[in-house]
Design an enzyme around this catalytic site. Structure first.
Site, short mmCIF file in Angstrom:
data_model
loop_
_atom_site.label_atom_id
_atom_site.label_comp_id
_atom_site.label_asym_id
_atom_site.label_seq_id
_atom_site.Cartn_x
_atom_site.Cartn_y
_atom_site.Cartn_z
N GLY A 510 -62.53 12.23 -97.03
CA GLY A 510 -62.03 11.30 -97.48
C GLY A 510 -60.58 11.67 -98.09
O GLY A 510 -59.33 10.76 -97.87
N GLY A 684 -62.12 18.61 -98.83
CA GLY A 684 -62.79 18.06 -99.26
C GLY A 684 -63.29 18.72 -100.17
O GLY A 684 -63.71 19.90 -100.25
N GLU A 687 -68.50 16.35 -102.00
CA GLU A 687 -69.45 17.24 -101.57
C GLU A 687 -70.09 18.50 -101.76
O GLU A 687 -71.67 18.74 -102.35
CB GLU A 687 -69.82 16.51 -100.19
#
Length: 726
Positions: A510, A684, A687
């Site tokens: 994202g 990103g 995670e």
């Protein structure tokens, strides 16, 4: 904008806003309770009635009859729709089971009815009055261990590199162990919820809690067989998702059917048991990992075989996802088995694959380090690689795993750790220290936005969502930086299906994707402004556009100017392995008499390219670390094998870790730059904080007690009988 080659230098290398600690622009709305969540859209649908769902009470089979007369006659009830009232609905994107319609029951708590009433209590009471007759299917074998034994060794390997059999035959040291991870629930604070206005059966407006506006929009159109142009989807604020809200779920479908039947807007939130049985979860896994090593610690062979369950047609949990690429090794064999079982759906949960896989692989790495009598940090450093070990012609775009380990060891005080398992005490507590590596791929997706300059205000429109990750903030930072404006000059309009399609939130893609899309739109806006003003190669800084001797304030541009663009990723990225890397260090105390485990401190060191906002990024990482503690010590979806459902389906009996469980958390960002990954050189990180956190706790517990537990969660019943005698 086509991203066709690695970026060298650009405006972000001299940033004033990107990369700087910035408080959330949506923070005041959230802390004052004025951010409108899906179930609270009183501003948009003040006359909405309440919907309440009914879930199937069997694991699989079919419904032979439903008597809803008592429910329809209950006080306040305005409509009842049962699954037998309509034909099976089509399945939307990545829906494995049908969300409603027909008599087939594919899993426990599959939605079979919705009641609409004037109050929540009336709807709930009426739903309980629906009488359902079932014909149960044949008893299913839900024993994952037994299923793994049946398939172990079968099928072609997913990855095969080198002569693995010879490597294990000739190795100086070999380890071979079985590992188990349980089913896990996303357990986000906000349940799946939607308010839907389909009151006339024509155009539909959906205010929902969903991570992916475009996927949701298209899936609603598919499910109901109506044109996408007739559907409007909004999801401006999401109270957590972790992957559970990537796809269309029953809340939106039931609210839509209830709205059409009642002729008014309907709001519906899934009760927590249906969140845990009706939606999706992370599958349990069984994993066998064999490692072969030379005396100097270099790995000769890696052999990883795993299995997970899912409904037929589902994807399960690929616990081998990291194994082909993370560590060096002369040979490797990797195989993941996806086993059909009639259980509630399995699908993406934060770091799907790597989270479960590293829970096993990083214990296996520690066990091999011990067998070699080698420092586990040193062992991992020896087996670093700068190329894809399963395809050595493919280099990593940027990899600083060794630096993560070294920086972490220094900051944590690894040199002073307990070096003898079970050998250090603090009063009644056994003290242990553990380490684990972290890896998560760096996926990017196409992402678009619209940039509008209007009276000195920069407006950004994109269907990107913010699931608590800070999207509003980093996108505003990106826009302000690109246009040379202040953050206060930017207005973010997000998560609406009328806006340009973005990457959405998920998969750790994202942030890098959506910021690149906003950058593309702003660069298009810069070009349009320059063209309108007849300027050549202007710069944008301090709220001005400057070209030669011409200097003009952007606020003096009277007419509205807008531009739309999207980032598209060039094929050149196929020539690189792109990932994010990290190292987790943990200190635990295990009570010598009771086996109670307490995490004393945690440290994560992360290599994820440019960190766009250290404030929001740190929140993401420490949140992942907390999630990892829950995975290590308490989280376990208790499967009732006879009935095919998860019995502990609430937040009282499914125990997640909380802030009070971890008194000290530290995060170090290397803040590296990956010009292959995105124009902002960012990747990103959301995670990565989870990947490796659980096995670091497990390795610390072994270091504290000398007892190796390979079956998560590491609850005291699994080792208390092995503690030293009192």
């Amino acid at each position: 904008m086509k991203f066709n080659s690695p970026v060298e230098t650009n405006l972000f290398d001299d940033a004033k806003i990107i990369g700087k600690p910035t408080q959330r622009v949506d923070g005041p709305l959230k802390v004052t309770g004025t951010a409108p969540y899906a179930y609270e859209r009183n501003d948009a649908a003040p006359d909405a009635l309440y919907g309440y769902p009914l879930g199937a009470a069997i694991g699989h089979g079919r419904i032979t009859a439903m008597d809803a007369e008592a429910a329809r006659n209950a006080p306040g009830v305005r409509a009842v729709v049962t699954t037998l009232d309509i034909d099976p609905l089509e399945k939307g994107m990545n829906n494995v089971a049908r969300l409603f319609g027909g008599n087939e029951v594919q899993h426990y708590h599959q939605a079979i009815a919705v009641v609409v009433a004037e109050t929540f209590e009336q709807a709930r009471a009426a739903a309980a009055r629906i009488d359902v007759t079932y014909e149960e299917g044949e008893a299913a074998d839900l024993d994952l261990d037994a299923a793994f034994r049946r398939v172990e060794g079968s099928g072609e390997p997913d990855t095969l590199f080198g002569d693995v059999d010879a490597a294990f035959r000739d190795a100086a040291v070999v380890t071979d162990q079985m590992y188990h991870t349980p089913g896990e629930s996303h357990t986000m604070m906000e349940p799946h919820a939607s308010t839907v206005d389909w009151s006339d059966g024509g155009d539909m407006t959906v205010w929902t809690s969903n991570q992916m506006i475009n996927w949701n929009h298209q899936s609603i159109a598919t499910t109901f067989g109506i044109e996408p142009e007739r559907i409007r989807v909004e999801s401006p604020y999401v109270g957590g998702g972790f992957g559970a809200k990537l796809w269309l779920r029953a809340d939106a479908v039931l609210a839509a059917l209830g709205s059409r039947a009642a002729g008014v807007p309907v709001k519906l939130a899934l009760p927590r048991p249906m969140v845990m049985n009706n939606t999706t979860h992370r599958s349990a896994t069984v994993q066998r990992i064999r490692l072969a090593a030379n005396p100097d610690g270099t790995l000769k062979g890696i052999w990883h075989e795993a299995a997970a369950y899912c409904l037929p047609g589902g994807r399960g949990e690929n616990a081998t996802a990291q194994t082909p690429i993370f560590y060096a090794g002369e040979t490797r064999r990797v195989k993941n088995h996806v086993l059909d079982m009639p259980l509630p759906e399995t699908a993406d949960m934060r770091a799907p694959g790597e989270a479960s896989g590293l829970m096993a692989l990083e214990i296996a790495m520690d066990e091999m380090a011990e067998a070699l009598e080698m420092d586990p940090v040193r062992f991992r450093i020896i087996n670093d690689t700068q190329v894809n070990p399963s395809d050595p012609d493919i280099p990593f775009s940027d990899r600083h795993f060794v630096e993560c380990l070294e920086r972490g060891a220094e900051a944590f005080g690894w040199a002073e750790r307990n070096t003898s398992a079970g050998g250090r005490r603090d009063g009644d507590w056994l003290i242990g220290h553990g380490v684990a590596g972290a890896y998560r791929g760096a996926l990017v997706l196409p992402s678009g936005a619209r940039a509008i300059l209007d009276g000195g205000k920069l407006i950004i429109e994109t269907d990107m969502t913010d699931i608590g990750t800070g999207s509003y903030t980093i996108l505003a930072q990106t826009a302000a930086e690109t246009m040379g404006m202040s953050l206060d000059d930017v207005e973010m309009r997000m998560a609406h299906s009328a806006y340009p399609v973005s990457s959405g939130s998920g998969g750790q893609f994202g942030a890098p994707s959506s910021t690149s899309g906003v950058y593309a739109a702003c660069m298009a806006l810069r070009e349009k402004i320059a063209g309108n003003l007849g300027l050549q190669d202007p710069t944008f800084a301090d709220g001005n556009v400057v070209s030669g001797e011409t200097r003009m304030s952007l606020s003096d541009i009277n007419e509205e100017v807008s531009a739309e663009d999207a980032i598209e990723w060039g094929d050149f990225q196929d020539g690189y392995a792109m990932g994010t890397f990290g190292a987790h260090f943990v200190e635990v105390g295990v009570h010598a008499y009771t086996g109670e485990t307490r995490v004393r401190r945690m440290l994560a060191v992360c290599d994820a390219g440019r960190i766009l906002n250290p404030v929001t990024a740190r929140s993401q990482v420490i949140g992942g670390m907390v999630m990892g503690v829950g995975a290590a010590l308490s989280e376990d979806m208790a499967l009732d094998r006879g009935r095919g459902f998860f019995a502990n389906h609430d937040m009282a009996s499914y125990e997640v870790a909380v802030h009070a469980d971890i008194p000290d958390q530290q995060v170090i960002f290397l803040d590296t730059l990956d010009g292959v990954a995105t124009p902002l050189k960012a990747k990103g990180v959301g995670e990565l904080g989870l990947c490796g956190a659980a096995p670091a706790v497990a390795n610390a517990m072994y270091n504290a007690t000398g007892i190796r537990v390979r079956d998560y969660p590491l609850t005291m019943d699994k080792f208390i009988d092995q503690l030293p005698s009192i």
